[in-house]
Design an enzyme around this catalytic site. Structure first.
Site, mmCIF file in Angstrom:
data_model
loop_
_atom_site.group_PDB
_atom_site.id
_atom_site.type_symbol
_atom_site.label_atom_id
_atom_site.label_comp_id
_atom_site.label_asym_id
_atom_site.label_seq_id
_atom_site.Cartn_x
_atom_site.Cartn_y
_atom_site.Cartn_z
ATOM 1 N N ASP A 11 -12.327 -5.898 -5.309
ATOM 2 C CA ASP A 11 -12.562 -4.727 -4.466
ATOM 3 C C ASP A 11 -11.603 -3.625 -4.891
ATOM 4 O O ASP A 11 -10.386 -3.836 -4.960
ATOM 5 C CB ASP A 11 -12.337 -5.068 -2.993
ATOM 6 C CG ASP A 11 -13.429 -5.968 -2.430
ATOM 7 O OD1 ASP A 11 -14.361 -6.318 -3.186
ATOM 8 O OD2 ASP A 11 -13.353 -6.329 -1.241
ATOM 9 N N ASP A 133 -24.717 -6.082 5.246
ATOM 10 C CA ASP A 133 -23.449 -6.307 5.935
ATOM 11 C C ASP A 133 -23.702 -6.255 7.428
ATOM 12 O O ASP A 133 -24.225 -5.252 7.933
ATOM 13 C CB ASP A 133 -22.433 -5.230 5.534
ATOM 14 C CG ASP A 133 -22.260 -5.141 4.014
ATOM 15 O OD1 ASP A 133 -22.377 -6.190 3.370
ATOM 16 O OD2 ASP A 133 -22.028 -4.038 3.504
#
Length: 245
Positions: A11, A133
């Protein structure tokens, strides 16, 4: 050989490798200053794919860590990379795929512009994944800053015929928390779909990997490993051996 795949997560925030807690940009832990070094380390450990997220891009709605992604691609030549974060239009999709990314992940735009997902899947078969998500079962967008009124299941079913290579399902409440994967929700989603599902969020131990692997026949095709890998709670060797069994 099993097709169950483990994806180590890189990330990116400000060019560095970080992990967030529940998607909060103010709760970032830096694990590596150089994403290229991290990518090479994962490759040398035996992982077959990399899962890369441009966190700044997810919030900005456009790519923000292109240089860091380029370093990853250069440091791990030949290793497939799936990339998400800030990919909202065809020119961006085309640019990333032409630039060496194997698969793009479409997240927020899947809610707001499902026609783009269909167009991209047609144009680039096997090279587009959908990132769903969810917070409390409802889809979150804009770097998880907003929660929609659409359920994860409904969105996945709506896009089932688009031809996505995979659905990447993240339980935000567990992401970065080392609290254990939401196996029941992930399995239920996978059972409802023909599209393979990749589990994300909360994978904390080898037991989580074992449980997800056991649900491979239900349609769970892999798992994304983040904080657990960086902090040594999951060791690459045993996890990869389990995944390949």
């Amino acid at each position: 050989m099993s097709s169950f795949t483990l994806y180590p997560a890189i990330d990116l925030k400000g060019g560095e490798v970080v992990r967030l807690k529940r998607g909060d940009m103010n709760e970032a832990t830096v694990y590596a200053a150089d994403p290229g070094v991290q990518a090479r380390a994962f490759m040398e450990q035996g992982f077959r794919w990399l899962h890369v997220v441009d966190l700044d891009g997810a919030f900005a709605g456009k790519p923000a860590n292109a240089e860091a992604v380029a370093r990853i691609l250069a440091a791990a030549p030949g290793m497939p990379v799936q990339l998400g974060g800030g990919i909202r239009n065809m020119p961006t999709i085309e640019a990333w795929l032409a630039g060496g990314v194997t698969r793009v992940i479409l997240g927020s735009v899947a809610v707001k512009n499902p026609a783009l997902v269909r167009e991209a899947c047609r144009a680039f078969p096997g090279r587009v994944a959908v990132g769903i998500d969810a917070r409390g079962g409802m889809v979150a967008t804009e770097g998880w800053a907003e929660t929609s009124t659409l359920s994860a299941r409904d969105l996945a079913l709506h896009l089932e015929d688009a031809g996505a290579a995979a659905i990447i399902y993240t339980d935000i409440d567990r992401d970065g928390m080392l609290s254990g994967v939401n196996l029941d929700a992930t399995r239920a989603l996978a059972q409802a779909l023909e599209t393979p599902v990749i589990a994300s969020g909360g994978v904390a131990s080898i037991e989580d990997v074992r449980a997800l692997k056991a649900a491979e026949d239900d349609g769970i095709a892999g798992a994304i490993l983040g904080r657990s890998l960086y902090e040594g709670r999951i060791e690459a060797g045993p996890a990869l051996k389990l995944a390949a069994a």
